[in-house]
Design an enzyme around this catalytic site. Structure first.
Site, mmCIF file in Angstrom:
data_model
loop_
_atom_site.group_PDB
_atom_site.id
_atom_site.type_symbol
_atom_site.label_atom_id
_atom_site.label_comp_id
_atom_site.label_asym_id
_atom_site.label_seq_id
_atom_site.Cartn_x
_atom_site.Cartn_y
_atom_site.Cartn_z
ATOM 1 N N PHE A 157 0.850 -1.066 -0.138
ATOM 2 C CA PHE A 157 -0.097 -0.127 0.109
ATOM 3 C C PHE A 157 0.741 1.569 -0.130
ATOM 4 C CE2 PHE A 157 -3.629 -2.668 1.854
ATOM 5 C CZ PHE A 157 -3.970 -2.514 0.979
ATOM 6 N N ASP A 158 2.297 1.247 -0.329
ATOM 7 C CA ASP A 158 2.862 2.181 -0.084
ATOM 8 C C ASP A 158 4.487 2.305 -0.601
ATOM 9 O OD1 ASP A 158 3.517 5.482 -0.055
ATOM 10 O OD2 ASP A 158 4.401 5.086 2.166
ATOM 11 N N ILE A 159 3.761 1.255 -2.256
ATOM 12 C CA ILE A 159 4.979 1.113 -3.391
ATOM 13 C C ILE A 159 5.149 2.835 -3.506
ATOM 14 C CG2 ILE A 159 5.631 0.549 -5.606
ATOM 15 C CD1 ILE A 159 5.990 -1.148 -3.053
ATOM 16 N N THR B 58 0.307 6.996 -0.480
ATOM 17 C CA THR B 58 1.068 8.460 -0.505
ATOM 18 C C THR B 58 0.449 8.988 -1.888
ATOM 19 O OG1 THR B 58 3.202 8.500 -0.242
ATOM 20 C CG2 THR B 58 2.980 10.036 -1.776
#
Length: 229
Positions: free
Chosen positions: A53-55, A94
C-alpha cells in the site's frame, strides 16, 4: 542501504550530482524487474498475502550492487491468500501513487491490484525521471500521456535516457507494462507475475493498453496526477 533510496537517482531536481548519479536504462530496467519480483513474493510467495500500500521511489532502497529492496511496511495489510478483496477504511498510501479504488469503491474492490497501480506509477517516474504529481493541482479528470501516441504509432519515445536500440526496447517495455498497471479498473491490471512475464518477454508481444481515465476524489487533500513522463 549504501545507495539510499530510488528517488535520489530519478528526480533531476533532487539530484545535485546529476550526471554522476544518473542511472542507465539497463540499471533502471533491472530495478523495475527486481521490485516486481519483490511484490510478486509478497502477493504470492508468502503463506499469507501481504499488501504493501505504499510503493513509491522513496520506499525502494538500493544496495551496493543496485539491487532494490522494498521497505517501509507501515501501511501494509496482511490478508488470507484465498481472499482477493480486503477491507480498508480510508485512503492509504502516498498521493500520486494511490489506486482509484482506495479513495472510491466505485472503481472496484481493494486488492493486490492496488499495489500493481502504485508500481506502475513508480516505473513511469523511473522512465520519465520526473514526478507524476504536481502539488498545485487539486483535481484532474484525465491522465495525460505525452508519449502515449508515440507508443501507438511505434515511434521513437524521444527520452533522454535512451542511448541505443536496446535502451529503446527496455524503456518501451517498462512504459507499456506501466500503462497496463495503472488501468482504472483493477480487473484490467495484470497481476505481478504477469508483469514479470511482460517485462522479461519480447517487446513485440506487448499490446498497447487503453488510455486510462481518472475521476478525481472529492477531497482536495489528495492531489491528483496532471501529467506523466
Amino acid at each position: 542501504m549504501p545507495n539510499g533510496s530510488l528517488e535520489k537517482f530519478i528526480y533531476e531536481k533532487e539530484n545535485p550530482l546529476k550526471e554522476e548519479r544518473q542511472l542507465d536504462c539497463k540499471t533502471l530496467y533491472d530495478i523495475a524487474v527486481g521490485v516486481a519480483h519483490g511484490l510478486e513474493y509478497l502477493h504470492k510467495g508468502c503463506n499469507t498475502r501481504i499488501l504493501h500500500f505504499d510503493i513509491k521511489p522513496h520506499n525502494i532502497l538500493i544496495d551496493d550492487d543496485f539491487c532494490p529492496k522494498i521497505s517501509d511496511f507501515g501501511l501494509a495489510k496482511i490478508c488470507p491468500r484465498k481472499e482477493s478483496i480486503v477491507s480498508v477504511f480510508g485512503a492509504r498510501g502516498t498521493p500520486g501513487y494511490i489506486a482509484q479504488e482506495l479513495f472510491s469503491r466505485n472503481f472496484g474492490g481493494v486488492s493486490h491490484k492496488s499495489d500493481v497501480y502504485s508500481y506502475g506509477m513508480m516505473v513511469l517516474e523511473m522512465v520519465g525521471r520526473r514526478k507524476n504529481i504536481k502539488v498545485e493541482v487539486d483535481c484532474s479528470s484525465e491522465l495525460y500521456f505525452p508519449h502515449y501516441k508515440r507508443l501507438e504509432l511505434n515511434q521513437d519515445l524521444g527520452l533522454r535516457c535512451i542511448k541505443n536500440e536496446i535502451d529503446e526496447e527496455m524503456v518501451r517495455k517498462m512504459t507499456v507494462v506501466s500503462l497496463w498497471c495503472i488501468q482504472t479498473d483493477p480487473l484490467h491490471r495484470p497481476a505481478m507475475h504477469k508483469v514479470l512475464e511482460m517485462l522479461e518477454g519480447s517487446v513485440q508481444m506487448l499490446e498497447i493498453p487503453p488510455k486510462p481515465f481518472l475521476s478525481s476524489p472529492s477531497t482536495s487533500s489528495i492531489h491528483l496526477l496532471s501529467e506523466i513522463l
